[in-house]
Structures are given as C-alpha cells and as structure tokens.
Design an enzyme around this catalytic site. Sequence first.
Site: not given
Length: 267
Positions: A37, A62, A67, A105, A119
Amino acid sequence: MDVDAYLDRLGVAWPAAPDLATLRHLQERHLAAVPFENLSIHLGEPIELTEDALFGKIVRRRRGGFCYELNGLFAALLRSLGYDVSLHAAQVFRPDGTLGPPLDHAAIVVSLDEDWLVDVGFGRFSRHPLRLAGVDAQSDPDGEFLVLDAPLGDIDVLQDGKPQYRLERRPRPLSDFVPMAWWQATSPSSHFTKSLTCSRPTSQGRVTLSGDRLIETVDGVRHEVVLASEAAIRLAYRVYFGLALSRLPTPPGESPLTSGELSPTLP
C-alpha cells in the site's frame, strides 16, 4: 528487533531452521498478512527507511507499505532468523518496454545452497522464492516466471512472458534507497503519487482497494464495486486488510502536504 512480535504479525510460529521451506512459508505469510500500500503518501506521512521506523509502522501499527519499506524490513527479519540476506536495486520495466530509473525498486536475495529472489513489495508478483540461477520457467500461484541474463551482469525477471524488472547483482544498504523513496513519494511523475492502492493476495486470487473501488479477483474472475461512503471505505480497509485508519487518505491530485514537507529521513 522484536522477532516474536514480527512473527506474530505474520501469524507464524518461531521457525525451526533458516531453510528454503521456512523461507517459502515466511514469504507466503508476509504477502498475505502485510498489504502492499502507498497510503502514507496520501496521508501526509513521511517515508522513513530506518529499521525502527519500519518496525513501528508495519508491526506495531499493523500497516503495510511499498517496496523499500516491505522488503527493507523483511530483509532485517530474515537476517535475525539466520538467513544470509542482501538488498538489491532494480529498474522496473515500463509498459512500453523501456526501463525506469536506477533504484526504482528494492528486492531481496537470500543465499542458501544457491541464490533465491524474494520479493514481498512488488504488488502482484511471485508468492514463492525464485531460483536466480534457474534457466527454465518457474511456476508460481501468480504466474510463470523466467530469470534471464541481462546486460552488464544484471538479471531480467519476467512474469507470464512480460518483463517486470532488471535486478542488479550488487548488494546495497537500505540507506541507498532513501533519495528514490523520497522521489517516489513526492514527484508528480511518480505513479505512487498518481494512484492510491492497497492490495494483497488471497487464497483464491487478489483483493485491491483503490480509492473507493474495491476489486476482488476470485479464481480468475474479476469483480469490482464502488463503495458509496467513507464508512464503507473504512470498513473495507479494516475487513480486507486489517487496517484501522483514523482518517482516510486524500485522493491523488489533492495531496495534503507539499513535497517539501515530505522530506527524506536518513538513517
């Protein structure tokens, strides 16, 4: 790191040994429990790439992340469990086949008897570790993956025949990704500032909440519904992703903070 708290976040018992079977299970559980997210960008929250900050966000609060956050913290957990782990930069392929910028990334390489790509921060991607030395297609619940040699010793990763990203072989510390994380969180050219997403795999497919659109894929069939109220959106975040948000993120194009306020936080 409080390893017990992290494993509890994943719903995993303390593993017996740092082997491939355990790694596979940890990756599956991380993907299922911790959503991909970018809500922080649209909530005006800074992206802090330090282990303490990431642990506080992903484990204590939580939440999920993108990435650099997800793979950055998961790499730290794997090291704490005895794995030989390194972070690697990758350039993501654009739809037209060109490559994005360096450090676009961050992914993980785990060295066991051989090297494995792990990943948990690329959205829809492999649910299981991928053999980096593999020459044949590798089957996964989310597709068929190929790992191919690329120029300058890099590695191209393909999913269902489509190039996903080009992985560097050179390991990098998490701090190397701080400037690009800031760019991703602030630039009008970044797809993260242009879109709002929260997504995770399910046993039958995938569920994604993009603004007010709830999208579920079940056994290959896509279902989409527009949520009619803020209450319904809050409920979807809680039920589908375990996120109890005190306020909803601002839609793209209506950023609550300027790029100068979302300055990078260095370790």
